[in-house]
Design a protein around this motif. Structure first.
Motif, PDB file in Angstrom:
ATOM      1  N   VAL A  44       0.839  -1.190   0.000  1.00 27.76           N
ATOM      2  CA  VAL A  44       0.000   0.000   0.000  1.00 27.76           C
ATOM      3  C   VAL A  44       0.881   1.249   0.000  1.00 27.76           C
ATOM      4  N   ALA A  45       0.615   2.151  -0.927  1.00 27.74           N
ATOM      5  CA  ALA A  45       1.300   3.446  -0.895  1.00 27.74           C
ATOM      6  C   ALA A  45       0.459   4.365  -0.018  1.00 27.74           C
ATOM      7  N   THR A  46       1.018   4.791   1.111  1.00 31.52           N
ATOM      8  CA  THR A  46       0.247   5.595   2.071  1.00 31.52           C
ATOM      9  C   THR A  46       0.662   7.054   2.008  1.00 31.52           C
ATOM     10  N   PRO A 128      -4.530   6.471   0.645  1.00 31.24           N
ATOM     11  CA  PRO A 128      -5.355   7.667   0.462  1.00 31.24           C
ATOM     12  C   PRO A 128      -6.194   7.631  -0.817  1.00 31.24           C
ATOM     13  N   GLU A 129      -5.873   6.709  -1.706  1.00 32.37           N
ATOM     14  CA  GLU A 129      -6.615   6.668  -2.966  1.00 32.37           C
ATOM     15  C   GLU A 129      -7.747   5.661  -2.920  1.00 32.37           C
ATOM     16  N   ASN A 130      -8.008   5.101  -1.726  1.00 36.27           N
ATOM     17  CA  ASN A 130      -9.059   4.108  -1.598  1.00 36.27           C
ATOM     18  C   ASN A 130     -10.011   4.484  -0.464  1.00 36.27           C
ATOM     19  N   ILE A 131     -11.216   4.870  -0.827  1.00 32.63           N
ATOM     20  CA  ILE A 131     -12.184   5.356   0.165  1.00 32.63           C
ATOM     21  C   ILE A 131     -12.528   4.266   1.179  1.00 32.63           C
ATOM     22  N   LYS A 248      -8.887  14.869  -6.169  1.00 36.58           N
ATOM     23  CA  LYS A 248      -9.813  14.579  -7.266  1.00 36.58           C
ATOM     24  C   LYS A 248     -10.339  13.159  -7.137  1.00 36.58           C
ATOM     25  N   ILE A 249      -9.432  12.215  -6.880  1.00 39.18           N
ATOM     26  CA  ILE A 249      -9.848  10.816  -6.715  1.00 39.18           C
ATOM     27  C   ILE A 249     -10.823  10.717  -5.545  1.00 39.18           C
ATOM     28  N   ALA A 250     -10.478  11.371  -4.432  1.00 41.36           N
ATOM     29  CA  ALA A 250     -11.304  11.271  -3.218  1.00 41.36           C
ATOM     30  C   ALA A 250     -12.704  11.841  -3.453  1.00 41.36           C
TER      31      ALA A 250
END
Lengths: 597, 162
Positions: A44-46, A128-131, A248-250
Motif C-alpha cells: 500500500v502506498a500511504t 489515500p486513494e481508496n475510500i 480529485k480521486i477522493a
C-alpha cells in the motif's frame, strides 16, 4: 475478499516520492507476484509518516517494523528475509544515535514516542486513494452520526465546547466562526477549505491532503450541515500536483458512494465540493484575498468587517477553515468534545502539527499536544542540532512570525505563549537555526519574501517592506549609518499599525523579533562592520595564511580586481582595500591557505 | 502552415473548454490555468481572446495574469529549473545553489536562456524539507543537492529527454 497476512506500507508523500518510493512500491509488487504471494501480502502506498529525514520509509504490518532510508534495490532483501522468512532486515532499521541501538518498532523511537497524532491519524496508515480504507478507519461515521442524530445548532455547540482553534495561523475559535455563519440567514452559504499553504517550510496541509484527503471532505460536509451550506470549495496551490490528484480521486469516490452530493444518508442534506486552484500568490492564504481569487479576481484583501461569515464568497455567508483544522473535526464528533478539550493547554486545545526543519537532526512532520516545550520538540523528538552545533534560534510562524531564543526553550507552546514571546503559531513551520546562521540575514530573507509577495494594495506593506528590505541590505553590506537601527524599528512599528491585512500587519515581525533578541548581532554589523556568524559576504575578510601558502599563484590568477600580490613560491598577500569579497581565491586555493572571517 | 493548424486546434480546444464551463462567472483563473497548460504561456493576443470569449475587459484579464506568479507572459524554457528558496532550504544553502546555477546558465531567476532550453525559477517551498536543499527540474525533485552535482543534474535532464 481475501485476507492478507501482511501489509507493506510505503510512504507516498512528496518527500519520499522524490527519493523513488514509487519505484519501491513497484519493485515490491513485482517480487511479491514473482514469489506467488499476491494473495497473502499487500503493498500500500500511504501518506506521509512524518519522519522525512530518514525517508523513504517502509512499514511492515502487523509486525510493526519500520524500515528507514530504503532504496529500490533493498526490496529483494525485504521480501526474502522479512516477508518469506520472517526475519527483520537489521541493517534497514533506525539507529538511535545516542545509544547506537537499532530500533524496529516505531513506538519505541524517540521521534514518535512523544507525539500524539490526531490530525495526522491516518497519514501513513491508509491508502489515500481508496475510500474503503478511510471508511474502515471509522471514516464518514461522524457525518453519519451527525446527520441522523444532531441538529445544526448541536454541531456548532460541540465545536465550541471542543475549544478547537484555527490551525492556519490566527487561532480563531472554529466553533465561533461556524456560529456567526450559521446565524446569518441567506439562500446560499459556502464552506471553503484553505489549502493555499504558502509559508515556506510548512508542509503539514499538503501531507494531510496527500495522506488522508477524505477526512477533509468529511469535515467540510459537517461544516456545511452546521452552517446551512450546500457547496464547498477547496482552494489549493497549483504547485501541489500530488495533493490535487488525490483530492480529485477522493471527491470522485465520495460522490460515487453517496457520501457527497444529493441527499446524503437519506437525510435530505446536499453537499458538493469543487476544487479551485491558486496561482502562486502568498497573500491568497488570507481569507478575504482567497475569496477574491475564487471569484476570479486579483487576490487582494478587502477590509474586515464585513467578515466572510457575514459577506464572503459572492457576498454570501462563508466560512474559511484551514486543512489541519478540518482534519481534526471528524474525530471530535466520534470521541466527543470533552475528550478533545482534555488534550492541550488551558486556552489551546488538542494538538498541533509542526513542520520541523532546518538545522535539526530529524526533519519531518510532528504532531504534539499543545503545551509541549520547544526543548522537547527540538531535542527529544527532533534529535537535537545537526552536526553537534550549538542551538541559536528557532523561527516559528513563517514570514509573519518571529525568532525564539534559547532563553524560551522551556516555554510551553500554545497560541498565547508564542505571541507573548514575540512570535506566533502561524501554520506551524518550525525552522531551527544554529550558530552558523546570521539573524540579520534571516530577517532579510523573510523581508525579501514579503516584499515579493505583497499584493501592492496598501502603501504600508508595498513600500514600507521594500524600504525595510533596503535597510537590511545596507546593514548586511556594512553600509548602514548608526541611526539605522532606530529607523528600522520605527518603520516596522508603522507598518504593523497601518497595513490593511494580516500579512502586512505581521510582515515586520521577523525584523522586530530579531532586533529584540539579537540586538548585539545587529550592532556588530552596523558599528563594527562584522558578521559574527560569517555569513554576510560583504562583511567577510579574506586573508592568506602565510604558513600554508606555497605561492602557486592560483588565487592571484583568478582574482577579479587583481588585488593579490606575491612572487612565485612565496606567500601571497591580499590587498584589503581593493578586495571585493568575491571568494574566488578561497575556491581556487588547493592548500586551505585562504581564511575567511 | 503546420504550426498555424496546431495553434488553431489549441484555440478550438480552449473554446470548447470555456463553453463547457457550468458557470462563467468567476471562472477566469480556471480558464487561465487551462490556457497556459495548452499554450505554455499567455501572450497578449491569447489574453485578448480569453477576454472576448468570457466577455470581460482585457484589462481585467491582464490584471489577473500579472498578479499571479504562476502565470507567465513570456515562453518558458524546455527545462524549468526550480530552486527551492523555502526557509528550510535557505538555511541549508539554497542561496548558493541558485547563484551557482545562474552563473552556469548565465541567466537570472525568472529568465529563459536564449536557446530556449532552460528557465530558472526560485520557488517557495516544494514541501520536501527533509531533503533540503532541493532543486526541481520539470517536476523531478533532486534532494540534498550539492554544488558539485549541478552539472550532472543538468546533463541528465537533457540526456533523458533527448
Amino acid at each position: 475478499m481475501s485476507k492478507y497476512r501482511m501489509h507493506l506500507l510505503v510512504c507516498g508523500g512528496t518527500g519520499c516520492v522524490s527519493s523513488d518510493s514509487m519505484l519501491i512500491v513497484e519493485n515490491l509488487k513485482k517480487q511479491i507476484k514473482a514469489n506467488k504471494l499476491s494473495d497473502e501480502v499487500q503493498v500500500v502506498a500511504t501518506g506521509c509518516f512524518g519522519f522525512c529525514e530518514k525517508g523513504p520509509i517502509v512499514k511492515v504490518h502487523p509486525d510493526n517494523v519500520l524500515y528507514v532510508e530504503v532504496k529500490p534495490d533493498d526490496v529483494t532483501e525485504i521480501i526474502n528475509e522479512h516477508v518469506i522468512k520472517g526475519r527483520k532486515v537489521e541493517r534497514l532499521l533506525y539507529v538511535e544515535p545516542t545509544f547506537e541501538q537499532r530500533i524496529s518498532e516505531h513506538k519505541d523511537m524517540p521521534f514518535y514516542k512523544k507525539q500524539l497524532r490526531i490530525a495526522l491519524r491516518n497519514c501513513g496508515a491508509i491508502d489515500p486513494e481508496n475510500i474503503e480504507e478511510y471508511i474502515a478507519a471509522d471514516g464518514y461515521q461522524a457525518i453519519g452520526k451527525i446527520l441522523s442524530e444532531m441538529t445544526p445548532a448541536q454541531v456548532v455547540d460541540t465545536m465550541k465546547l471542543s475549544g478547537l482553534r484555527g490551525r492556519g495561523g490566527g487561532g480563531f475559535p472554529t466553533g465561533m466562526k461556524w456560529d456567526f455563519a450559521s446565524r446569518n440567514a441567506a439562500d446560499q452559504k459556502y464552506v471553503i477549505c484553505n489549502a493555499d499553504e504558502g509559508d515556506p517550510g510548512a508542509f503539514m496541509d499538503r501531507s494531510i491532503l496527500e495522506g488522508d484527503p477524505h477526512s477533509v471532505l468529511e469535515a467540510m460536509a459537517i461544516a456545511g450541515y452546521a452552517i446551512g451550506a450546500s457547496k464547498g470549495y477547496i482552494y489549493i496551490r497549483a504547485e501541489y500536483p500530488l495533493a490535487v490528484k488525490r483530492l480529485k480521486i477522493a471527491i470522485g469516490q465520495a460522490n460515487e458512494y453517496g457520501l457527497l452530493g444529493k441527499d446524503i444518508f437519506g437525510s435530505g442534506f446536499d453537499f458538493s465540493i469543487e476544487l479551485r486552484y491558486g496561482a502562486g500568490a502568498f497573500v491568497c492564504g488570507e481569507e478575504t484575498s482567497l475569496i477574491q481569487s475564487i471569484e476570479g479576481n486579483r487576490g487582494e484583501p478587502t477590509n474586515k468587517p464585513p467578515f466572510p461569515a457575514e459577506k464572503g464568497l459572492w457576498n454570501k455567508p462563508t466560512i474559511v477553515n484551514n486543512v489541519e483544522t478540518l482534519a481534526n473535526i471528524p474525530v471530535i464528533f466520534l470521541k466527543g468534545a470533552e475528550w478533545f478539550s482534555s488534550i492541550g493547554s488551558a486556552k489551546s486545545k488538542g494538538t498541533k502539527v509542526f513542520a520541523l526543519a532546518g538545522k535539526v537532526n530529524n526533519v519531518g512532520l510532528v504532531e504534539v499536544p499543545m503545551g509541549m516545550t520547544l526543548r522537547e520538540i527540538i531535542f527529544d523528538i527532533g534529535g537535537g542540532i545537526k552536526d553537534g552545533k550549538k542551538f541559536k534560534s528557532v523561527q516559528t510562524g513563517g514570514p509573519s512570525g518571529g525568532c525564539i531564543t534559547a532563553a524560551n526553550l522551556d516555554t510551553p507552546i500554545d497560541y498565547d505563549n508564542l505571541i507573548a514571546i514575540g512570535s506566533m503559531m502561524g501554520s506551524g513551520g518550525m525552522i531551527v537555526m544554529d550558530e552558523d546562521d546570521c539573524m540579520v540575514n534571516i530577517a532579510k530573507f523573510y523581508l525579501e519574501f514579503t516584499m515579493d509577495e505583497s499584493c501592492g494594495k496598501c502603501t504600508a506593506c508595498r513600500i514600507g517592506n521594500k524600504r525595510l528590505y533596503e535597510m537590511l541590505t545596507r546593514i548586511t553590506e556594512g553600509k548602514a549609518t548608526p541611526d539605522c537601527l532606530d529607523e528600522l524599528k520605527e518603520l516596522s512599528m508603522i507598518i504593523k499599525d497601518t497595513a490593511l491585512c494580516g500579512l502586512g500587519q505581521t510582515s515586520p515581525n521577523p525584523v522586530l523579533s530579531t532586533l529584540t533578541h539579537f540586538y548585539d548581532e545587529y550592532k556588530a554589523h552596523v558599528f563594527e562592520k562584522r558578521c559574527p556568524a560569517g555569513v554576510c559576504q560583504a562583511l567577510s575578510v579574506y586573508t592568506i595564511i602565510e604558513d600554508k601558502c606555497i605561492g602557486c599563484t592560483a588565487c592571484a590568477r583568478v582574482c577579479p580586481p587583481k588585488c593579490i600580490s606575491g612572487s612565485v613560491k612565496k606567500p601571497h598577500v591580499i590587498n584589503q582595500d581593493k578586495c571585493i569579497k568575491c571568494g574566488a581565491c578561497l575556491k581556487a586555493c588547493a592548500f586551505d591557505a585562504v581564511d575567511k572571517k | 502552415m503546420c504550426t498555424n493548424e496546431l495553434l488553431h486546434e489549441k484555440f478550438v480546444e480552449l473554446d470548447a473548454f470555456i463553453d463547457g464551463l457550468e458557470e462563467k462567472e468567476g471562472s477566469l483563473i480556471t480558464v487561465l490555468h487551462k490556457t497556459q497548460e495548452l499554450f505554455g504561456y499567455l501572450p497578449k493576443e491569447i489574453q485578448l481572446h480569453v477576454a472576448r470569449k468570457l466577455d470581460i475587459p482585457a484589462a481585467k484579464v491582464n490584471g489577473v495574469v500579472t498578479f499571479y506568479s504562476y502565470f507567465t507572459e513570456t515562453p518558458r524554457g524546455e527545462f524549468i529549473i526550480n530552486v527551492c528558496m523555502g526557509t528550510a532550504c535557505f538555511v541549508r544553502g539554497a542561496e548558493e545553489l541558485l547563484k551557482e546555477i545562474q552563473d552556469k546558465l548565465k541567466i537570472k531567476a525568472g529568465q529563459t536562456s536564449t536557446d530556449g532550453k532552460f528557465s530558472i525559477d526560485a520557488l517557495r517551498c516544494v514541501g520536501a524539507c527533509g531533503l533540503a536543499p532541493v532543486v526541481m527540474v520539470n517536476g523531478k525533485v533532486y534532494g540534498r543537492v550539492k554544488k558539485e552535482q549541478l552539472d550532472d543534474i543538468l546533463a541528465t535532464c537533457v540526456s533523458e529527454n533527448a
